[in-house]
Design an enzyme around this catalytic site. Structure first.
Site, mmCIF file in Angstrom:
data_model
loop_
_atom_site.group_PDB
_atom_site.id
_atom_site.type_symbol
_atom_site.label_atom_id
_atom_site.label_comp_id
_atom_site.label_asym_id
_atom_site.label_seq_id
_atom_site.Cartn_x
_atom_site.Cartn_y
_atom_site.Cartn_z
ATOM 1 N N TYR A 14 0.846 -1.201 0.000
ATOM 2 C CA TYR A 14 0.000 0.000 0.000
ATOM 3 C C TYR A 14 0.871 1.237 0.000
ATOM 4 O O TYR A 14 1.948 1.260 0.597
ATOM 5 C CB TYR A 14 -0.960 0.030 1.189
ATOM 6 C CG TYR A 14 -0.315 0.036 2.543
ATOM 7 C CD1 TYR A 14 0.061 -1.156 3.166
ATOM 8 C CD2 TYR A 14 -0.095 1.216 3.237
ATOM 9 C CE1 TYR A 14 0.638 -1.166 4.422
ATOM 10 C CE2 TYR A 14 0.489 1.217 4.499
ATOM 11 C CZ TYR A 14 0.859 0.032 5.084
ATOM 12 O OH TYR A 14 1.444 0.027 6.327
ATOM 13 N N PRO A 15 0.423 2.295 -0.705
ATOM 14 C CA PRO A 15 1.118 3.579 -0.672
ATOM 15 C C PRO A 15 0.518 4.474 0.408
ATOM 16 O O PRO A 15 -0.629 4.278 0.812
ATOM 17 C CB PRO A 15 0.820 4.148 -2.058
ATOM 18 C CG PRO A 15 -0.527 3.613 -2.395
ATOM 19 C CD PRO A 15 -0.678 2.301 -1.679
ATOM 20 N N ARG A 51 1.941 11.692 4.137
ATOM 21 C CA ARG A 51 1.769 12.423 5.395
ATOM 22 C C ARG A 51 0.954 13.676 5.129
ATOM 23 O O ARG A 51 1.139 14.340 4.106
ATOM 24 C CB ARG A 51 3.149 12.816 5.973
ATOM 25 C CG ARG A 51 3.985 11.624 6.413
ATOM 26 C CD ARG A 51 3.519 11.067 7.736
ATOM 27 N NE ARG A 51 4.205 9.814 8.066
ATOM 28 C CZ ARG A 51 3.594 8.810 8.699
ATOM 29 N NH1 ARG A 51 2.340 8.905 9.078
ATOM 30 N NH2 ARG A 51 4.257 7.708 8.967
ATOM 31 N N HIS A 54 5.931 4.445 16.747
ATOM 32 C CA HIS A 54 5.382 3.645 15.650
ATOM 33 C C HIS A 54 6.234 2.381 15.450
ATOM 34 O O HIS A 54 5.705 1.273 15.296
ATOM 35 C CB HIS A 54 5.413 4.513 14.388
ATOM 36 C CG HIS A 54 4.549 4.051 13.268
ATOM 37 N ND1 HIS A 54 3.246 3.628 13.427
ATOM 38 C CD2 HIS A 54 4.793 3.965 11.929
ATOM 39 C CE1 HIS A 54 2.741 3.305 12.240
ATOM 40 N NE2 HIS A 54 3.660 3.494 11.319
#
Lengths: 249, 249, 249, 249, 249
Positions: B145-146, B149, B172
């Protein structure tokens, strides 16, 4: 940072829409058409055996409107089987006329948001097993739509407290209960698998109930503030006995 | 103005999806199909030799759902090689049936956000070399997946302090570490090369882990506030030994 | 009301992407293919003569990924010539295989934002002429993307003072200067001509520099707050000498 | 609630773009091509007669870029005639090669926003008649784009006072007047008829003027705060005398 | 949480657009074309009988512009009938040339927002029955568009009081009444059935009235603040007597 939800996950699910190429079908000989239909009925029989062995479930729907002609819903223990089924359809004779359209890949999901469920050992509960590996009801109509939760400054589902999320979903569930006996629902999760975050598949005897339940739920706070919806698709159940008539010219 | 990030960059990457034209394939003679498969297997052998010589890596995945039938991932030192590979596929016999779909062009990227990495000479670190020029794991499932931000008034990733960005990405990363052994990840950057800003390619033995990791990460502050996602695509690994079966009618 | 910018405008520009129909090309006889290639090379020779006479410029790029196979960039004094070139390609033999894709129509543009340029008579400056009627550099790689400036409540490019716009663009230009010798840039304006407001065409010997410059500029205030980007497309230079090889089966 | 605007409405308008199928055209015999061109020229002659009788107007433009090859603009007293013209083109021989693309349905519109027009009986004014039933100028270039007015919390065109709307549009008109003799404009309204709310059709001898006027107007307050734009398309005038050359192989 | 609206629901509705494949139609023999038209007229006769028996209604419109060539509107008691009609068209001879386009699935809907209707037993009112199961007027022009209500922070239709919603819709209705005799309207609901939330189908003798009513209503507070619109499509009524002429070459 809000506490992440814990999910229980069941069968892998493929919603697969197809447009039927009637023009090419009409140019095919009657014998070839008969063979294609017979082969397709054999595929359906094989799928039914899988369902009888509790190793999956499926249904086919005749779609209303031009988004597609048929909607297949397949549930299987693995993604491998879902890819193989797609390929098996495409390799079959009738596959030449079933032009692939919109599809949706997800996994049956239950969340722990119901406060009455806290602390219970749900894994051993047979009702949980039945919901995670559901046999699709043979009701006359189905409705599918994908959805997501907002992550805006003013309404960010993934930032609010777990307790608040539980309250909002509990109220939402109360609206749903009014439709017991009229609407059945399967929730599948697609985060990490497909566009949107969840898929909602509804079943009803009367398609007006799709409109009524989704309309009423639109006034629920969790929907009003946090829900985004994709496109809706509805279809009428296609039994194996009706397949030959469906394709008959 | 926030301090720009410094990246280390590795191999050029092409994610290339294809829909297989089964209808035309069925109209091809068995001999032509055999030749096409043999030629394709030779291509794969050539690619494998490139990988053995550490001059690139690649994998092929059988896509679940109708977005595509196959997902090719190629890593090479140059963009020239990526274009040549695409052309070589298109010129090959089986290329006539591999209809090009969504693709994504990017470059393997590492950033300096981890505070423990500050001051180290990473260029000489063999682990860095291995991450910038990665050999794709032959795990059973892949997910791509792309993402980008946000640059909104209330949440602008490119305006916040580097230290704050580092903290958010560190948290994260902590979520990601919980999935060690279950999920492998390659980050590629596409700013200036393609839509979105980064591509995430995940590998797993069990595709449920794609759902679990992306779902849990959605509660990370860096995702909740700053992330936008494109479409997700998942596939099952296709080994060279299984190619003939894949295309067999 | 903010003072409108004054632009200097040069050659009309067409970015024209094409997908090559390899399947049909393979079904064409070798003689027809040779003739088509020879005719196309003659077209390129004619275009080169136009460039030698300083009446335009052009380049062809082999696109990485499936967005297109070839990207043509044409600059000419008039829109009439750009339409005629498109038609000439479509009427040519190889035009049958060059399926038109995304295109972008614009005009080379220079603005007066650089404070050091105020009061100078730029029309007579030969460097200005060279920038408004540029001969495309034969560097190995090109990158194209369209962009626009935001007109939001909180960030409205067309409402802020000219002096502020000049300052923001000056800082932006300083980032660009770091890439002197590595990246060349041509700005074209498409307001009133096509979607978006400006097209950016970059040239580099190393395509990694596209990623580096666009990434670093994303931290510039003018980008962070005011920029919206369309899709990015990159390609590798195709010299006339390499055309026959490109199309060879 | 803001006072609704009162419009004067003229001819129904169809902007109809077509892509020419050059590959099929080349496979057609020279005689069939000649007949198709001759029949199309007869259609154009019939349309010209309609224009001479003041019962409509039309023009054809050669589109720059790949959005389309031809842009037809038709003005007629009724929507029935516009549908019939479309069908007549599609039924004609050359219609087989004119693949329908983007179209736009609207009605020529004048509003009462100019304060100098208040109280005048405009219906009897011959200049009003000429603007509501305009004969398209045969200028060398045309530009078309649709637009809408924002209905946001912070900028809602349909909520502000009529006097304020009049002031904003008056200022906007002043920018337009600078281009007298360089740019002609026809405004058509599509509320209730098509996407967007208004269509703007510009004509110029020099297409650079399209860029200059739309760019300068982007700094007008009414645009900066309230305007949303669709896609822009530009074309070069195609006279009947040039039709045979246009289609010649 | 705002009180949910209560609706009365009538016939299921299908808006079905088709593009006519004139190129293939021209390649069909005159006899086949005659047979296809005759079969289609028989279908229309069957539909008319359904209407005479008060078991449904339908109309066909010739669409202006390239969005489609024909718009079919079907109303029937069940979704099953709507799917069967689609399939019957697709299986018919002329169905080969009627390429399916945009469609819209909904149910005729009346809401209780009019304060004058409170407390009345509307179920027994024959005017209500006539509105829920409407026979489509044979007026010369039709217009269709889908719409939704906003769910934003600053304007959330589903959060405001029912009394406020009633007031806003009452004012809106007052605008509509000005067009009595000029515009007829059918509202259908698609929540849970299709994209958007409501479909609006208008009928008029003069298509300018579509523009006037939708334009004037755009200034109504309920529209200004809460409405989002999809695409608009307009068409001219096609009577059965005119079908042969419509398809004649």
């Amino acid at each position: 940072m809000a506490e992440a939800v814990i999910t229980m996950d069941g069968w892998c699910t493929l919603h697969d829409t197809r447009t039927f190429d009637w023009s090419s079908w009409k140019m095919t000989s009657e014998q070839e058409r008969s063979e294609a239909i017979a082969e397709f009925e054999q595929l359906m029989t094989k799928w039914e055996q899988t369902e009888e062995e509790k190793k999956g479930s499926q249904s086919i729907y005749k779609v209303v409107g031009n988004k597609a002609d048929l909607l297949f819903i397949f549930l299987r223990p693995s993604m491998d089987e879902l890819e193989e089924i797609k390929r098996e359809i495409n390799k079959s004779k009738i596959g030449d006329y079933l032009i692939p359209g919109y599809s949706y890949v997800s996994i049956v999901e239950m969340t722990m948001h119901n406060p009455m469920d806290e602390g219970k050992d749900r894994v051993l509960d047979p009702r949980v097993e039945a919901r995670l590996k559901p046999i699709l009801p043979r009701w006359e109509h189905a409705c599918f739509y994908p959805m997501a939760r907002r992550r805006n400054e003013e309404a960010n589902w993934f930032e609010i407290d777990k307790a608040e999320r539980t309250r909002l979903l509990y109220d939402h569930g109360m609206t749903g209960r009014k439709y017991a006996g009229k609407v059945k629902e399967i929730i599948t999760g697609s985060i990490g698998l497909d566009e949107w975050e969840w898929g909602v598949t509804l079943f009803a005897h009367d398609p007006l109930q799709f409109k009524k339940i989704v309309y009423e739920m639109r006034f629920d706070e969790v929907t009003t503030k946090y829900a985004e919806f994709g496109d809706f698709i509805i279809g009428n159940y296609l039994a194996k006995e009706a397949v030959a008539t469906y394709f008959a010219l």
